[in-house]
Design a protein around this motif. Structure first.
Motif, PDB file in Angstrom:
ATOM      1  N   ALA A  44      46.722  27.819  78.774  1.00  0.00           N
ATOM      2  CA  ALA A  44      47.765  27.397  77.832  1.00  0.00           C
ATOM      3  C   ALA A  44      47.110  26.879  76.562  1.00  0.00           C
ATOM      4  O   ALA A  44      46.024  26.302  76.600  1.00  0.00           O
ATOM      5  N   ARG A  45      47.792  27.068  75.445  1.00  0.00           N
ATOM      6  CA  ARG A  45      47.348  26.502  74.162  1.00  0.00           C
ATOM      7  C   ARG A  45      48.071  25.176  73.956  1.00  0.00           C
ATOM      8  O   ARG A  45      49.213  25.001  74.371  1.00  0.00           O
ATOM      9  N   HIS A  46      47.387  24.259  73.287  1.00  0.00           N
ATOM     10  CA  HIS A  46      47.953  22.949  73.012  1.00  0.00           C
ATOM     11  C   HIS A  46      47.864  22.654  71.516  1.00  0.00           C
ATOM     12  O   HIS A  46      46.791  22.769  70.929  1.00  0.00           O
ATOM     13  N   LEU A  47      49.000  22.299  70.927  1.00  0.00           N
ATOM     14  CA  LEU A  47      49.081  21.954  69.510  1.00  0.00           C
ATOM     15  C   LEU A  47      48.523  23.054  68.623  1.00  0.00           C
ATOM     16  O   LEU A  47      48.127  22.821  67.493  1.00  0.00           O
ATOM     17  N   GLY A  48      48.460  24.269  69.159  1.00  0.00           N
ATOM     18  CA  GLY A  48      48.002  25.417  68.384  1.00  0.00           C
ATOM     19  C   GLY A  48      46.512  25.496  68.163  1.00  0.00           C
ATOM     20  O   GLY A  48      46.024  26.442  67.538  1.00  0.00           O
ATOM     21  N   VAL A  49      45.735  24.523  68.657  1.00  0.00           N
ATOM     22  CA  VAL A  49      44.299  24.524  68.377  1.00  0.00           C
ATOM     23  C   VAL A  49      43.417  24.412  69.618  1.00  0.00           C
ATOM     24  O   VAL A  49      42.279  24.864  69.607  1.00  0.00           O
ATOM     25  N   THR A 166      50.390  38.077  79.909  1.00  0.00           N
ATOM     26  CA  THR A 166      51.003  36.903  79.297  1.00  0.00           C
ATOM     27  C   THR A 166      52.442  36.769  79.758  1.00  0.00           C
ATOM     28  O   THR A 166      53.177  37.749  79.817  1.00  0.00           O
ATOM     29  N   MET A 167      52.826  35.557  80.106  1.00  0.00           N
ATOM     30  CA  MET A 167      54.207  35.240  80.460  1.00  0.00           C
ATOM     31  C   MET A 167      54.715  34.150  79.525  1.00  0.00           C
ATOM     32  O   MET A 167      53.917  33.451  78.903  1.00  0.00           O
ATOM     33  N   LYS A 168      56.028  34.052  79.408  1.00  0.00           N
ATOM     34  CA  LYS A 168      56.638  32.959  78.656  1.00  0.00           C
ATOM     35  C   LYS A 168      57.229  31.976  79.657  1.00  0.00           C
ATOM     36  O   LYS A 168      58.126  32.333  80.423  1.00  0.00           O
ATOM     37  N   ALA A 179      56.402  21.092  71.887  1.00  0.00           N
ATOM     38  CA  ALA A 179      55.533  20.830  70.735  1.00  0.00           C
ATOM     39  C   ALA A 179      54.063  20.752  71.142  1.00  0.00           C
ATOM     40  O   ALA A 179      53.174  21.040  70.345  1.00  0.00           O
ATOM     41  N   ALA A 180      53.805  20.378  72.379  1.00  0.00           N
ATOM     42  CA  ALA A 180      52.424  20.170  72.823  1.00  0.00           C
ATOM     43  C   ALA A 180      51.847  21.344  73.594  1.00  0.00           C
ATOM     44  O   ALA A 180      50.638  21.574  73.565  1.00  0.00           O
ATOM     45  N   ILE A 181      52.695  22.094  74.299  1.00  0.00           N
ATOM     46  CA  ILE A 181      52.207  23.175  75.168  1.00  0.00           C
ATOM     47  C   ILE A 181      52.851  24.487  74.752  1.00  0.00           C
ATOM     48  O   ILE A 181      54.068  24.583  74.612  1.00  0.00           O
ATOM     49  N   SER A 182      52.038  25.503  74.569  1.00  0.00           N
ATOM     50  CA  SER A 182      52.542  26.804  74.142  1.00  0.00           C
ATOM     51  C   SER A 182      53.525  27.382  75.149  1.00  0.00           C
ATOM     52  O   SER A 182      53.441  27.117  76.346  1.00  0.00           O
ATOM     53  N   ASP A 183      54.465  28.172  74.637  1.00  0.00           N
ATOM     54  CA  ASP A 183      55.401  28.867  75.521  1.00  0.00           C
ATOM     55  C   ASP A 183      54.687  30.008  76.238  1.00  0.00           C
ATOM     56  O   ASP A 183      54.927  30.267  77.416  1.00  0.00           O
ATOM     57  N   GLU A 184      53.777  30.677  75.553  1.00  0.00           N
ATOM     58  CA  GLU A 184      53.041  31.787  76.159  1.00  0.00           C
ATOM     59  C   GLU A 184      51.877  31.256  76.988  1.00  0.00           C
ATOM     60  O   GLU A 184      51.069  30.453  76.515  1.00  0.00           O
TER      61      GLU A 184
END
Length: 195
Positions: A44-49, A166-168, A179-184
């Motif tokens: 998972a991505r967090h905060l986009g970074v 990839t799943m959503k 906001a903290a954890i990516s949907d994908e």
């Protein structure tokens, strides 16, 4: 139908595909394996970074392989959702909670799929149904043959595969912390098959 149990020497995960090594096949072979030596991970991505990688420490899988047509392999995987591991404080409790896997109500997740017969062993699609929290959605993975060699100690051929898709999470009702954890979420699997 033949049945083989693959132990610690067969790294496990939920993808199908094996290599035909020129031997004649009378029927599909059933391979049953579990988490004892393998990897079933999610990223998972967090905060986009930043990104984090977790894994499932308890799962079981079955492959049905026709050695003459390995790109039509069937795969079934059952995962115990409570056996999730992630190296961040509080993350495991959060993932087990009703906001995510809701392990009290939904102790298992499943994938039932099949290689489509398309592609080559260098890259082939695996499609099926992914069920999490009682919700079933179509899911596609791309798999590939990583290595194939003779294991002198076993006296048999070994094929190693990897795959990902990839799943959503929102499609499975896991909408907390957007906001903290990516949907994908990226699913990553690895398997080592002893032929």
């Amino acid at each position: 139908m033949a049945r083989q149990t693959i132990g610690r020497r067969a790294v496990v995960a939920g993808l199908g595909g094996a290599v035909a090594f020129g031997r004649p096949a009378l029927a599909r072979t059933r391979y049953v394996f579990d988490h004892s030596g393998g990897r079933l991970e999610f990223v998972a991505r967090h905060l986009g970074v930043l990104s984090s990688t977790g894994r499932f420490e308890d799962f079981a899988a079955e492959l049905l392989i026709d050695p003459d047509r390995p790109l039509t392999t069937d795969v079934q995987v059952t995962v115990r959702t409570g056996a999730v591991a992630l190296a961040y404080p509080g993350a495991v409790d959060l993932l087990r909670s009703p906001a995510f896997f809701d392990v009290e109500r939904f102790p298992e997740a499943r994938f039932n799929g099949r290689a489509t017969g398309e592609g080559t062993l260098a890259r082939f699609p695996l499609i099926g149904d992914l069920t999490i929290r009682g919700i079933t959605r179509p899911h596609r993975m791309e798999a590939r043959l990583v290595d194939r060699k003779r294991d002198p100690a076993l006296g048999r051929d070994v094929a190693e595969f990897s795959g990902g898709g990839t799943m959503k999470r929102s499609e499975f009702g896991m909408t907390a912390e957007p906001a903290a954890i990516s949907d994908e979420i990226r699913l990553v699997v690895r398997v080592r098959i002893i032929i």
